[in-house]
Design a protein around this motif. Structure first.
Motif, PDB file in Angstrom:
ATOM      1  N   ALA A  46       1.272   6.750  -6.570  1.00  0.00           N
ATOM      2  CA  ALA A  46       0.204   7.730  -6.801  1.00  0.00           C
ATOM      3  C   ALA A  46       0.695   9.146  -6.529  1.00  0.00           C
ATOM      4  O   ALA A  46       0.347  10.082  -7.261  1.00  0.00           O
ATOM      5  CB  ALA A  46      -1.001   7.401  -5.910  1.00  0.00           C
ATOM      6  N   ALA A  47       1.513   9.293  -5.469  1.00  0.00           N
ATOM      7  CA  ALA A  47       2.046  10.623  -5.171  1.00  0.00           C
ATOM      8  C   ALA A  47       2.972  11.109  -6.282  1.00  0.00           C
ATOM      9  O   ALA A  47       2.963  12.285  -6.653  1.00  0.00           O
ATOM     10  CB  ALA A  47       2.793  10.596  -3.834  1.00  0.00           C
TER      11      ALA A  47
ATOM     12  N   GLU B  64       0.831  -1.206   0.000  1.00  0.00           N
ATOM     13  CA  GLU B  64       0.000   0.000   0.000  1.00  0.00           C
ATOM     14  C   GLU B  64       0.864   1.253   0.000  1.00  0.00           C
ATOM     15  O   GLU B  64       0.541   2.239  -0.676  1.00  0.00           O
ATOM     16  CB  GLU B  64      -0.923  -0.002   1.212  1.00  0.00           C
ATOM     17  N   ARG B  65       1.959   1.214   0.783  1.00  0.00           N
ATOM     18  CA  ARG B  65       2.870   2.375   0.788  1.00  0.00           C
ATOM     19  C   ARG B  65       3.488   2.590  -0.586  1.00  0.00           C
ATOM     20  O   ARG B  65       3.637   3.726  -1.049  1.00  0.00           O
ATOM     21  CB  ARG B  65       3.957   2.184   1.853  1.00  0.00           C
TER      22      ARG B  65
ATOM     23  N   GLU C 177       0.802  12.137  -9.135  1.00  0.00           N
ATOM     24  CA  GLU C 177       0.175  13.431  -8.850  1.00  0.00           C
ATOM     25  C   GLU C 177       1.183  14.564  -8.982  1.00  0.00           C
ATOM     26  O   GLU C 177       0.869  15.635  -9.503  1.00  0.00           O
ATOM     27  CB  GLU C 177      -0.419  13.398  -7.446  1.00  0.00           C
TER      28      GLU C 177
ATOM     29  N   GLU D 146       0.825   4.086  -2.731  1.00  0.00           N
ATOM     30  CA  GLU D 146       0.642   5.499  -2.408  1.00  0.00           C
ATOM     31  C   GLU D 146       1.806   6.330  -2.930  1.00  0.00           C
ATOM     32  O   GLU D 146       1.605   7.463  -3.385  1.00  0.00           O
ATOM     33  CB  GLU D 146       0.510   5.666  -0.893  1.00  0.00           C
ATOM     34  N   SER D 147       3.015   5.769  -2.861  1.00  0.00           N
ATOM     35  CA  SER D 147       4.173   6.492  -3.382  1.00  0.00           C
ATOM     36  C   SER D 147       4.058   6.689  -4.887  1.00  0.00           C
ATOM     37  O   SER D 147       4.337   7.777  -5.406  1.00  0.00           O
ATOM     38  CB  SER D 147       5.465   5.734  -3.048  1.00  0.00           C
TER      39      SER D 147
END
Length: 394
Positions: A174-175, A167-168, A178, A171-172
């Motif tokens: 996705a960041a 998940e991290r 973004e 999220e990384s």
């Protein structure tokens, strides 16, 4: 460095070999008490089966139980190598894929306890012997169940840790995506605006060089000033993206909310577009509230993008009305051109991301965007940005 044998840890393999060796030795020694060597064969068979107790616990338990049944049928009574039955029971409860196998093995062991007690010679009553065997067997079963529970708990913690790590990583990613989108949007806003102005002025200077040198010099000056402004914005953007350290004296903040353009710089933006040839009339109504830096940047970029599109598509000399209306609930930006400017000789190619980037910026603040052609000609852009609640304002 972790050593393995047959895909298993070397320590575990050595332990299993030692356990099987002890059972085999005891089985061979049982040949003394049971002439003919059949008891030794049963003991050695159990010992060999125990070598696979970790990888195939249910099958090992079946083999050991079958050999123990042979021993009961032969009437030899309990022998020392029957400890293999307890080891197999422990293994199937601990390593079995399903606890149901361990429960079934426990039921079979309970029957074996009664049969073993009936064949045990002694002076005490058989039920006392059966109770003793039952206590030992039950203790082994409960210990194995406790170890199994702890092992599954550790495995669940490891799986949870692996899930959190995935998940991290997600999220990384996705960041990063973004951040790339934000960088692309900022670069488009800086480069597209400046390049559009510079191309229009350079084309104008080329055609006015012989007819009106003074106007050509003015156009060239606008190109130079626009280029310097773009370079300064690019340096600012690169500085924000490059530094990931803490803020402090002489350090550019990594937070993109710092060092962003504010509404106070709108007059300079309008002046540059006037120098580029647009006839701009700007109007502001209402009392400008204190806006968050991100919201101020959004208003600035919306005006910049709308004027850039007006210069590229409506042309030099087009009349543009820029209106900023401040209310207690929202900021409304309206940019309308008449579409009657002088067409650009060689218009800058459109990347197709202007309105998209504008819409993304507006969506961040739950705003609305209306963009389209007017019935009387020209183009209009109207953006409504709701103001944050009082506790969120800075």
């Amino acid at each position: 460095m972790r050593r393995t044998l047959f895909g298993r840890p070397l320590r575990g393999v050595a332990f299993d070999v030692a356990v099987s060796g002890v059972v085999a030795f005891v089985g061979l020694a049982s040949a003394v008490a049971q002439p003919g060597g059949w008891a030794a064969g049963v003991g050695v068979g159990m010992a060999v089966a125990l070598l696979f107790r970790r990888t195939h616990p249910s099958a090992v338990t079946v083999v050991v139980a079958a050999l123990a049944l042979v021993q009961v049928i032969a009437g030899w009574g309990p022998l020392a190598f029957d400890v293999a039955v307890l080891i197999a029971l422990y293994s199937v409860v601990k390593y079995g894929r399903r606890l149901r196998d361990g429960v079934l093995a426990g039921a079979v062991a309970a029957v074996g306890v009664l049969l073993a007690a009936a064949q045990t010679p002694g002076v005490i009553m058989w039920w006392v012997t059966a109770l003793w065997y039952a206590l030992v067997t039950g203790a082994v079963w409960l210990v194995a169940l406790n170890v199994r529970t702890r092992r599954l708990y550790v495995l669940s913690l490891e799986e949870r840790a692996a899930t959190l790590e995935r998940e991290r990583e997600a999220e990384s990613r996705a960041a990063v995506a973004e951040e790339r989108t934000r960088i692309a949007r900022e670069l488009h806003d800086v480069v597209a605006h400046s390049m559009a102005v510079m191309i229009v002025q350079a084309d104008g200077a080329r055609f006015m060089l012989d007819r009106d040198p003074e106007q050509a010099r003015t156009a060239v000056k606008v190109v130079a000033d626009t280029g310097r402004s773009a370079l300064e914005e690019m340096r600012r953007l690169v500085g924000v993206l490059r530094d990931a350290g803490p803020t402090g004296a002489g350090v550019v903040a990594a937070d993109p909310e710092h060092r962003r353009l504010a509404l106070a710089e709108l007059p300079d933006l309008l002046a540059r577009f006037r120098d580029a040839g647009l006839r701009i009339r700007d109007t502001a109504t209402g009392q400008p509230p204190a806006l968050p830096p991100g919201l101020e940047l959004t208003v600035y970029r919306v005006v910049q993008e709308a004027l850039t599109n007006a210069l590229k598509h409506a042309g030099v000399g087009a009349a543009v009305d820029v209106t900023l209306a401040y209310t207690a609930e929202a900021v409304v930006v309206r940019v309308v051109d008449d579409g009657r400017g002088r067409p650009v000789v060689s218009p800058a190619p459109s990347g197709g991301h202007g309105l998209l980037g504008m819409r993304e910026r507006v969506a961040v603040y739950d705003g609305s965007l209306i963009a389209g052609a007017q019935p009387t000609g020209g183009w209009q852009v109207e953006v409504r940005l709701p103001l944050p609640s009082e506790p969120q304002r800075r």
